[in-house]
Scaffold this motif. Structure first.
Motif, PDB file in Angstrom:
ATOM      1  N   GLN A 105       0.845  -1.525  -0.148  1.00 49.90           N
ATOM      2  CA  GLN A 105       0.510   0.366   0.051  1.00 49.90           C
ATOM      3  C   GLN A 105       1.381   1.791  -0.210  1.00 49.90           C
ATOM      4  O   GLN A 105       0.308   2.694  -0.589  1.00 49.90           O
ATOM      5  CB  GLN A 105      -0.850  -0.107   1.388  1.00 49.90           C
ATOM      6  CG  GLN A 105      -1.760  -1.465   1.237  1.00 49.90           C
ATOM      7  CD  GLN A 105      -2.552  -1.910   0.015  1.00 49.90           C
ATOM      8  OE1 GLN A 105      -3.947  -0.906  -0.313  1.00 49.90           O
ATOM      9  NE2 GLN A 105      -2.500  -2.581  -0.157  1.00 49.90           N
ATOM     10  N   TYR A 149      -4.427  -6.356  -3.038  1.00 53.49           N
ATOM     11  CA  TYR A 149      -3.166  -5.622  -2.958  1.00 53.49           C
ATOM     12  C   TYR A 149      -2.760  -5.687  -3.629  1.00 53.49           C
ATOM     13  O   TYR A 149      -1.496  -5.241  -2.586  1.00 53.49           O
ATOM     14  CB  TYR A 149      -3.855  -6.017  -1.259  1.00 53.49           C
ATOM     15  CG  TYR A 149      -5.119  -6.406  -0.424  1.00 53.49           C
ATOM     16  CD1 TYR A 149      -5.872  -4.807  -0.306  1.00 53.49           C
ATOM     17  CD2 TYR A 149      -5.375  -6.817  -0.594  1.00 53.49           C
ATOM     18  CE1 TYR A 149      -7.136  -4.630   0.274  1.00 53.49           C
ATOM     19  CE2 TYR A 149      -7.237  -7.182  -0.243  1.00 53.49           C
ATOM     20  CZ  TYR A 149      -7.455  -6.348  -0.202  1.00 53.49           C
ATOM     21  OH  TYR A 149      -9.082  -5.662   0.449  1.00 53.49           O
ATOM     22  N   LEU A 190      -4.799  -1.447   5.624  1.00 52.33           N
ATOM     23  CA  LEU A 190      -5.252  -0.425   4.644  1.00 52.33           C
ATOM     24  C   LEU A 190      -5.041   0.824   4.988  1.00 52.33           C
ATOM     25  O   LEU A 190      -6.665   1.741   5.265  1.00 52.33           O
ATOM     26  CB  LEU A 190      -6.362  -0.662   4.122  1.00 52.33           C
ATOM     27  CG  LEU A 190      -7.089  -2.428   3.764  1.00 52.33           C
ATOM     28  CD1 LEU A 190      -8.050  -2.795   4.203  1.00 52.33           C
ATOM     29  CD2 LEU A 190      -5.664  -2.821   3.167  1.00 52.33           C
TER      30      LEU A 190
END
Length: 330
Positions: free
Chosen positions: A48, A75, A310
């Motif tokens: 991320q 992801y 996240l």
């Protein structure tokens, strides 16, 4: 152009099954399924934040194994080094805590695909060809002697290539006894550069009985570690968590501010801390900046259901810098 930084993690991938509506196991009729893994959670967080992250593991070749791999790809995590084979994906069941009641986790991890890994199965030279960092936790060697030897192969290859090696103690009593872990884990500590754990871990598994800053320093000196990080959590009777961390490196120590959180879900928060530490080290941040960022990442992950951090870097840095929280961003 500067080469992208690359982190490789090794560990078991699992299906997580949560009893719905915070029910007890004995009353649950439905379970919410997701996929996770302590090391893989670190890879997801780093992906991320723009770090190339890869998982090394083994899952069954059937559709559930593929669903697990697909989940991590979603992801941005690379899965080319996830082998196929074996019959089972490991499971664990989660009963969420509702203060003053504690939660609980039950593992079903016997005879899994990961546990059937054998030395020589992984081409570590290829897997670590572009790696800057290699990460594992204490749950990997808990999976048996064969997995320990596979991990040792990976660490030895990483050391030859000058790759930084981090080790999160991550002791799980359902996987092995304290006595077994205390015999095995020092071997892997001796091959590591960075350790993440607690003062309790140092005392229980590595025979370091000093306290506070001395414990970090003594553990670092005993195993010639570059960096040692301890996290500390205190929980009130009403379920408020006070979370803090300290990092020791090159004779210097930095301690974060204390974050008070009421968790929605605390599973994976330690992995968020580890990811924050790895990012701080890769970006060559100051020791204080690194510990504040890593601790803020862990604190914020308490607010997210599931195991993944996240979160954006801006969100984490906002909390790390003491910005106001709780306001809606419009």
């Amino acid at each position: 152009m500067k080469k992208p930084q690359n982190v490789v993690v090794f560990g078991e991938l699992l299906m997580r099954l949560d009893a719905s509506h915070s029910n007890r196991f004995v009353q649950a009729e439905n379970y919410q399924a997701s996929f996770t893994g302590g090391e893989a959670n670190v890879a997801v967080a780093l992906a991320q934040w723009g770090i190339v992250s890869s998982i090394v593991s083994r899952v069954p070749s059937h559709s559930i194994g593929q669903a697990c791999v697909n989940h991590f790809r979603r992801y941005g995590v690379r899965t080319e080094s996830v082998l196929r084979g074996g019959d089972r994906l490991g499971l664990f069941f989660v009963e969420s805590p509702v203060p003053p009641r504690s939660g609980q986790v039950i593992y079903d991890r016997d005879a899994t695909a990961f546990r059937t890994l054998q030395p020589g199965d992984i081409d570590w030279d290829l897997t670590l060809a572009d790696a800057d960092w290699f990460h594992f936790t204490g749950t990997a060697p808990a999976n048996g002697e064969n997995v320990r030897e596979v991990l040792a192969e990976g660490i030895q290859t990483a050391r030859k290539r000058g790759v930084t090696i981090s080790f999160d103690c991550g002791y799980r009593s359902q996987l092995w006894t304290i006595e077994e872990a205390a015999k095995v884990l020092p071997r892997f500590m001796e091959m590591s550069d960075v350790f993440i754990g607690s003062e309790h871990d140092a005392r229980t598994f590595f025979d370091v009985h000093s306290q506070g800053t001395e414990s970090l320093r003594d553990l670092s000196e005993k195993y010639t570690l570059k960096t040692v990080a301890y996290t500390d959590r205190n929980i009130s009777s009403l379920g408020m968590h006070r979370y803090q961390a300290t990092i020791h490196e090159n004779g210097k120590t930095a301690t974060s501010r204390i974050h008070e959180v009421t968790p929605l879900d605390r599973i994976g928060t330690g992995d968020a801390f580890t990811a924050g530490l790895v990012l701080g080290q890769l970006q060559e941040r100051s020791l204080q900046s690194t510990v504040e960022f890593a601790t803020a990442a862990a604190a914020l992950t308490h607010s997210i259901h599931g195991d993944f951090a996240l979160l954006s870097i801006d969100e984490i840095e906002g909390l790390a810098n003491g910005d106001s929280i709780g306001r809606i961003r419009r």
